[in-house]
Design an enzyme around this catalytic site. Structure first.
Site, short mmCIF file in Angstrom:
data_model
loop_
_atom_site.label_atom_id
_atom_site.label_comp_id
_atom_site.label_asym_id
_atom_site.label_seq_id
_atom_site.Cartn_x
_atom_site.Cartn_y
_atom_site.Cartn_z
N ASP A 108 22.97 -33.37 33.07
CA ASP A 108 22.30 -33.13 34.35
C ASP A 108 22.65 -31.71 34.78
O ASP A 108 23.83 -31.34 34.81
CB ASP A 108 22.81 -34.10 35.43
CG ASP A 108 22.37 -35.54 35.21
OD1 ASP A 108 21.83 -35.84 34.14
OD2 ASP A 108 22.59 -36.35 36.12
N SER A 248 30.55 -26.50 36.28
CA SER A 248 30.72 -26.04 34.91
C SER A 248 29.38 -25.70 34.28
O SER A 248 28.34 -25.86 34.91
CB SER A 248 31.45 -27.11 34.09
OG SER A 248 32.65 -27.48 34.72
#
Length: 286
Positions: A108, A248
């Protein structure tokens, strides 16, 4: 950067995260604070704290602030904040496209696509890289010239587990340590901080898309990368690993002529717009 979904509707940005990063990198006082935050002992201490049971009190406010729908995730009690951050989604809530010729998203995220050339520069987590500096390998950088670089940017409200994009044979994991360069705040009016985040990559000799280089980029402070496998036979949609606390990034390097990226994603990228994608959905075709 503006983000849209696959139907072209703009997605509201996580302004809290953007404001915090803006303060740390663009404000003089923020940069002084950042010069301390990036020290290894601080990151280690934060990691220990977020794994303690006392850190559970952070979960409620985080869920509320980021409007997270917990109905998508496994219903259980969390041992710590990091245990919550790496929560697992319920089976069936991320459909994996099993068409062999379809390239799928590994996570995602907000996706941008770029062409790879010898002189191209890519901004990843506030740092500019060439392919050679990103991979720390001239040989690999040359190998992927003419191909595509796919940058999947995760924010703190995203699902922080990721999967393999095709069946194939995976190499071992190559780790690149993070680098921070700071200047003395007493001798300068501004404190530039040039950083390279910790990175880890492997190459998957895939059945349908050639040699896919997959890289995980850690976050500021903790942002630990957890990969489950070293050299192994892997399959499409199989969980590859997870990120611990922090926003991240995942990067895919694709060889020249191997994949045609979906038109909406390409058009958005050309206009400087990220496309919101979910793990397992089609983003291109062999």
């Amino acid at each position: 950067m503006k983000s849209v979904d696959r139907n072209g509707y703009e997605i509201k940005q996580n302004e809290t995260q953007n404001q915090m990063l803006g303060f740390l990198y663009q404000n003089k006082i923020g940069r002084i604070i950042l010069s301390q935050l990036v020290k290894p002992w601080v990151s280690k201490a934060m990691g220990i704290l977020l794994n303690l049971s006392v850190s559970k009190w952070l979960i409620g406010s985080f869920v509320k602030k980021n409007d997270i729908d917990l109905s998508e995730y496994e219903d259980r009690k969390y041992r710590s904040y990091n245990d919550f951050f790496t929560r697992k989604i319920k089976e069936g809530h991320r459909k994996i496209d099993e068409q062999p010729e379809h390239l799928i998203a590994p996570c995602d995220s907000k996706l941008s696509v770029y062409s790879i050339s010898a002189d191209a520069r890519f901004k990843i987590k506030d740092t500019l890289y060439t392919m050679e500096s990103l991979l720390r390998s001239k040989k690999l950088a040359t190998h992927y010239e003419g191909g595509l670089l796919l940058i999947f940017r995760l924010t703190v409200d995203d699902y922080h587990r990721f999967c393999y994009t095709d069946n194939g044979v995976k190499t071992k994991n190559y780790k690149i340590p993070g680098v921070y360069h700071t200047v003395n705040p007493l001798a300068n009016d501004v404190i530039p901080i040039y950083k390279e985040n910790t990175r880890e990559f492997s190459i998957i000799k895939s059945e349908n898309f050639g040699n896919i280089l997959t890289m995980e980029v850690g976050a500021l402070l903790v942002g630990r990368i957890v990969n489950y496998h070293e050299k192994a036979n892997v399959r499409r949609g199989e969980e590859k690993g997870k990120f611990e606390f922090g926003g991240s990034t995942i990067i895919l390097c694709l060889e020249k002529g191997r994949v045609i990226i979906d038109e909406d994603i390409l058009a958005n990228s050309l206009n400087g717009v990220e496309t919101v994608v979910k793990m397992g959905e089609k983003i291109g075709i062999a």
